[in-house]
Design a protein around this motif. Structure first.
Motif, short mmCIF file in Angstrom:
data_model
loop_
_atom_site.label_atom_id
_atom_site.label_comp_id
_atom_site.label_asym_id
_atom_site.label_seq_id
_atom_site.Cartn_x
_atom_site.Cartn_y
_atom_site.Cartn_z
N HIS A 187 0.99 -1.18 -0.01
CA HIS A 187 -0.05 0.01 0.13
C HIS A 187 1.03 1.31 -0.02
CE1 HIS A 187 -3.28 2.75 0.73
NE2 HIS A 187 -2.68 3.16 1.91
N GLY A 188 0.56 2.13 -0.92
CA GLY A 188 1.33 3.42 -0.86
C GLY A 188 2.83 3.33 -1.91
N PHE A 189 3.11 2.48 -2.45
CA PHE A 189 4.07 2.01 -3.16
C PHE A 189 4.18 2.84 -4.24
CE2 PHE A 189 6.75 -0.28 -6.32
CZ PHE A 189 7.74 -0.46 -5.63
N HIS A 190 5.41 3.69 -4.42
CA HIS A 190 5.15 4.79 -5.61
C HIS A 190 6.64 5.02 -6.13
CE1 HIS A 190 5.93 7.11 -2.00
NE2 HIS A 190 6.63 7.88 -2.50
N PRO A 191 6.72 5.51 -7.19
CA PRO A 191 8.18 6.09 -7.71
C PRO A 191 8.70 7.27 -6.77
CG PRO A 191 6.40 6.27 -9.31
CD PRO A 191 5.73 5.79 -8.40
N VAL A 192 9.86 7.30 -6.49
CA VAL A 192 10.49 8.17 -6.02
C VAL A 192 11.61 9.01 -7.01
CG1 VAL A 192 11.98 9.16 -3.93
CG2 VAL A 192 10.39 7.30 -3.73
N TRP A 193 12.17 8.30 -7.52
CA TRP A 193 13.20 8.82 -8.48
C TRP A 193 13.44 7.93 -9.79
CZ3 TRP A 193 18.07 6.98 -9.87
CH2 TRP A 193 18.60 7.92 -10.73
N THR A 194 13.57 8.43 -10.96
CA THR A 194 14.17 7.71 -12.05
C THR A 194 15.17 8.36 -12.68
OG1 THR A 194 12.30 8.28 -13.54
CG2 THR A 194 11.88 6.40 -12.32
N PRO A 195 15.83 7.71 -13.40
CA PRO A 195 16.81 8.75 -14.35
C PRO A 195 16.52 9.70 -15.04
CG PRO A 195 17.41 6.29 -14.29
CD PRO A 195 16.01 6.37 -13.94
N LYS A 196 15.28 9.57 -15.59
CA LYS A 196 14.82 10.71 -16.39
C LYS A 196 14.55 12.00 -15.48
CE LYS A 196 9.95 9.53 -15.84
NZ LYS A 196 9.48 10.60 -14.84
N ASP A 197 14.51 11.87 -14.15
CA ASP A 197 14.31 12.82 -13.26
C ASP A 197 15.98 13.56 -12.84
OD1 ASP A 197 11.81 12.40 -12.93
OD2 ASP A 197 11.99 11.10 -11.43
N GLY A 198 16.92 12.94 -13.40
CA GLY A 198 18.26 13.47 -13.41
C GLY A 198 19.27 12.32 -13.23
N ALA A 199 20.57 12.50 -13.36
CA ALA A 199 21.51 11.41 -13.38
C ALA A 199 21.49 10.84 -11.87
CB ALA A 199 22.75 11.88 -13.84
N TRP A 200 21.18 11.51 -11.03
CA TRP A 200 21.37 11.09 -9.42
C TRP A 200 20.25 11.78 -8.78
CZ3 TRP A 200 24.99 7.49 -8.23
CH2 TRP A 200 25.45 7.45 -6.89
N PRO A 201 19.78 11.14 -7.63
CA PRO A 201 18.80 11.75 -7.05
C PRO A 201 19.39 13.00 -6.29
CG PRO A 201 18.60 9.58 -6.30
CD PRO A 201 19.99 9.65 -7.11
N ALA A 202 18.78 14.16 -6.43
CA ALA A 202 19.31 15.60 -5.83
C ALA A 202 19.42 15.41 -4.30
CB ALA A 202 18.37 16.60 -6.57
N LYS A 203 20.19 15.92 -3.77
CA LYS A 203 20.46 16.19 -2.31
C LYS A 203 19.20 16.86 -2.00
CE LYS A 203 25.45 15.65 -1.99
NZ LYS A 203 26.65 16.41 -1.47
N SER A 204 18.66 17.72 -2.67
CA SER A 204 17.46 18.73 -2.24
C SER A 204 16.03 17.73 -2.19
CB SER A 204 17.50 19.83 -2.90
OG SER A 204 17.31 19.45 -4.29
N LEU A 205 16.24 16.63 -2.70
CA LEU A 205 14.84 15.81 -3.09
C LEU A 205 14.62 15.30 -1.44
CD1 LEU A 205 12.81 14.71 -4.84
CD2 LEU A 205 14.25 12.64 -5.19
#
Length: 98
Positions: free
Chosen positions: A8-26
């Motif tokens: 329940h509540g499973f969702h995407p947080v980050w994918t490469p289309k969002d950037g090369a690496w999860p931003a520190k500000s995320l």
């Protein structure tokens, strides 16, 4: 054949289309102490992540799921086979009942 269902509540947080690496500000999801960037770093430090593959980051109410898209690109595969990281402690969980 048994169908695997996601939490329940499973969702995407980050994918490469969002950037090369999860931003520190995320921001971390609600209830998590570990940010997506920190979760991604944990996989790198654990040597559980190949740099040659693309990775996606999902979450449910407690865990991050870091998934190698080389193995398939669906959320169900990420939930079933992804590397689980506790969103509160940053500990890699090896044997979650899924």
């Amino acid at each position: 054949m048994m169908l695997h269902k996601t939490s329940h509540g499973f969702h995407p947080v980050w994918t490469p289309k969002d950037g090369a690496w999860p931003a520190k500000s995320l921001a971390a999801p609600t209830g998590f102490a570990i940010t997506p960037h920190e979760a991604y770093e944990i996989t790198r430090e654990s040597k559980s992540r190949s740099l040659k593959h693309q990775w996606h980051l999902y979450a449910d109410s407690r865990y991050y799921y870091v998934h190698d898209t080389f193995l398939g690109d669906s959320p169900k595969e990420a939930h079933k086979y992804g590397l689980c990281i506790d969103g509160r402690t940053g500990k890699i969980e090896k044997n979650l009942p899924r």
